[in-house]
Design a protein around this motif. Sequence first.
Motif, PDB file in Angstrom:
ATOM      1  N   ASP A  11      57.113   0.748  26.826  1.00 39.73           N
ATOM      2  CA  ASP A  11      58.391   0.717  27.724  1.00 39.73           C
ATOM      3  C   ASP A  11      59.538  -0.062  26.891  1.00 39.73           C
ATOM      4  O   ASP A  11      59.446  -0.852  25.732  1.00 39.73           O
ATOM      5  CB  ASP A  11      58.176   0.354  29.063  1.00 39.73           C
ATOM      6  CG  ASP A  11      59.234   0.860  30.121  1.00 39.73           C
ATOM      7  OD1 ASP A  11      59.842   1.840  29.555  1.00 39.73           O
ATOM      8  OD2 ASP A  11      59.365   0.388  31.177  1.00 39.73           O
ATOM      9  N   GLU A  34      50.285   1.995  23.637  1.00 42.97           N
ATOM     10  CA  GLU A  34      50.698   2.082  25.171  1.00 42.97           C
ATOM     11  C   GLU A  34      49.262   2.653  25.853  1.00 42.97           C
ATOM     12  O   GLU A  34      48.853   3.802  25.704  1.00 42.97           O
ATOM     13  CB  GLU A  34      51.780   3.069  25.402  1.00 42.97           C
ATOM     14  CG  GLU A  34      51.881   3.553  26.763  1.00 42.97           C
ATOM     15  CD  GLU A  34      52.216   2.468  27.842  1.00 42.97           C
ATOM     16  OE1 GLU A  34      53.015   1.311  27.505  1.00 42.97           O
ATOM     17  OE2 GLU A  34      51.538   2.621  28.831  1.00 42.97           O
ATOM     18  N   TYR A  41      60.299   4.974  29.663  1.00 42.27           N
ATOM     19  CA  TYR A  41      60.643   5.449  30.988  1.00 42.27           C
ATOM     20  C   TYR A  41      61.070   4.619  31.773  1.00 42.27           C
ATOM     21  O   TYR A  41      61.332   3.406  31.485  1.00 42.27           O
ATOM     22  CB  TYR A  41      59.154   5.933  31.557  1.00 42.27           C
ATOM     23  CG  TYR A  41      58.155   4.863  31.766  1.00 42.27           C
ATOM     24  CD1 TYR A  41      57.342   4.714  30.689  1.00 42.27           C
ATOM     25  CD2 TYR A  41      58.034   3.855  32.718  1.00 42.27           C
ATOM     26  CE1 TYR A  41      56.374   3.581  30.782  1.00 42.27           C
ATOM     27  CE2 TYR A  41      57.116   2.838  32.764  1.00 42.27           C
ATOM     28  CZ  TYR A  41      56.331   2.696  31.895  1.00 42.27           C
ATOM     29  OH  TYR A  41      55.483   1.751  31.829  1.00 42.27           O
TER      30      TYR A  41
END
Length: 449
Positions: A11, A34, A41
């Motif tokens: 992120d 991730e 996001y």
Amino acid sequence: MAERLVVIGGDAGGMAAATQARRRRADMEIVALEKGRWTSYSACGIPYVVGGDVAFDDLVVRSPEEHRSRSNIDMRVQHEVMGIDLDARHVEVRDHEGDTTYRVGFDRLHLGLGAVPIRPELPGMEDAHVHGVQTLEDAAELLDDAERGALKRVVVVGAGYIGLEIAEAFVKRGCPSVTVVDRGPEVMGTLDPDMGAMVSQAMREEGIDVRSGTAVAGFEHGKLLTDGGDLDADLIVLGIGVLPNSALAADAGVAVGVKGAIKVDPRQRTSADGVTAAGDCCESFHLVSRQQVHVALGTVANKQARVAGINIGGGYATFPGVVGTAVTRLCSTEVGRTGLTEREATAAGFEYVVAKIESTTRAGYFPGTQRITVKMLAEKRSGRLLGAQIVGREGAAKRIDVMATALTAGMTAEEMTALDLSYAPPFSPVWDPVLVAARKATDLLDGPA
Ligand SMILES: Cc1cc2nc3c(=O)[nH]c(=O)nc-3n(C[C@H](O)[C@H](O)[C@H](O)COP(=O)(O)OP(=O)(O)OC[C@H]3O[C@@H](n4cnc5c(N)ncnc54)[C@H](O)[C@@H]3O)c2cc1C
């Protein structure tokens, strides 16, 4: 062989660094890992997805495929880093999809590990009806609950900004009973209680049952147990804050500080050679209190990661610090804060005056003008602004940015009164509310005439 950067966390804190590094170093091999399914996001948008304002898919700003095709980043989702070996310079990765474990070596390592939600160890905590509000998985579950429309009683534990935004979401969904429980004396502990009281009043006006000063004792199926009695609930949402997700780094020997957050210097370098960090997993320097703090905000994560990425890519950038600026909205009431509250200013050893004023968001005679309350703290003797809080209707919250700018520049209340801010009746009174507050603080600092 090309130099390899390994990024942990898909992120803001991880990927903003990865993309910055790529812009400067086309030759570098970048592997990003991730553990979840999504990358880049907006967790900030989760309450608005639950409330029905925003589509779920719109929260993903850049997909794994886009990271691969646009930035040539080897983006691996559902790949969780289980351990870091700083001496051997590799990470141990669990591929959840392929059900395998493997190692990736690195020359440079960047940590964008984020935060973990606080889960109190209370009886019944694992009850299926206690939901978090942190990840897109949480968002999908909450959206599912909200869309089924069968919820009659939602209880939100935690009256910070996330708790309030989730409460708003269920009010918007038409849920007949929304209760917010918090053990603090007032909602929004990041405000002074007098400003928090204005927010709880606004919540009650929206039909939300506010139970501040109420401690949670446990959970039962369909019930929240508190020291003020039991509350029936079809859904319990937990939003009581986060802690830095730093265990992986600390276990590897990276130094951690306040609340266990990873220590970083102004270039976002950790104590370990060739290892940087950014975002919710690491510390920030508070420009007013001059202390290290842990601030879990997307604004900070993006800036820190940009700085880390520039440095990884061979440039020179520094992140000077934060002043603690945040805004939120509860239905038609907006809230902004920056700098120190009274409690924080006292703890930091400051003596100060408090100016609190009532004004309007537009010229008093202009259609649609709304109430706004501005509170400002200025240091005695120096007159320097220390902090500000704003509660009001539409057009109120973003005025906090003027205060944040003044704080960052180290301005005094008197200097602020002379700021050449804009005016026209549809936008503000001729003296903008932030200037009225600065004027009042200046008068208080001058003492009796
Ligand atoms: C509901 C909600 C509303 C918010 N609203 C706002 C707002 O209005 N304004 C604002 O400024 N901020 C807001 N925030 C905060 C903001 O979302 C965070 O500060 C920001 O996402 C931090 O980015 P990050 O990359 O540091 O951490 P995260 O977004 O948490 O990302 C960390 C990533 O690392 C991954 N990861 C962790 N450990 C591993 C591992 N071992 N291996 C592989 N991957 C791993 C995680 O799965 C995660 O995807 C909000 C947060 C929430 C939850």
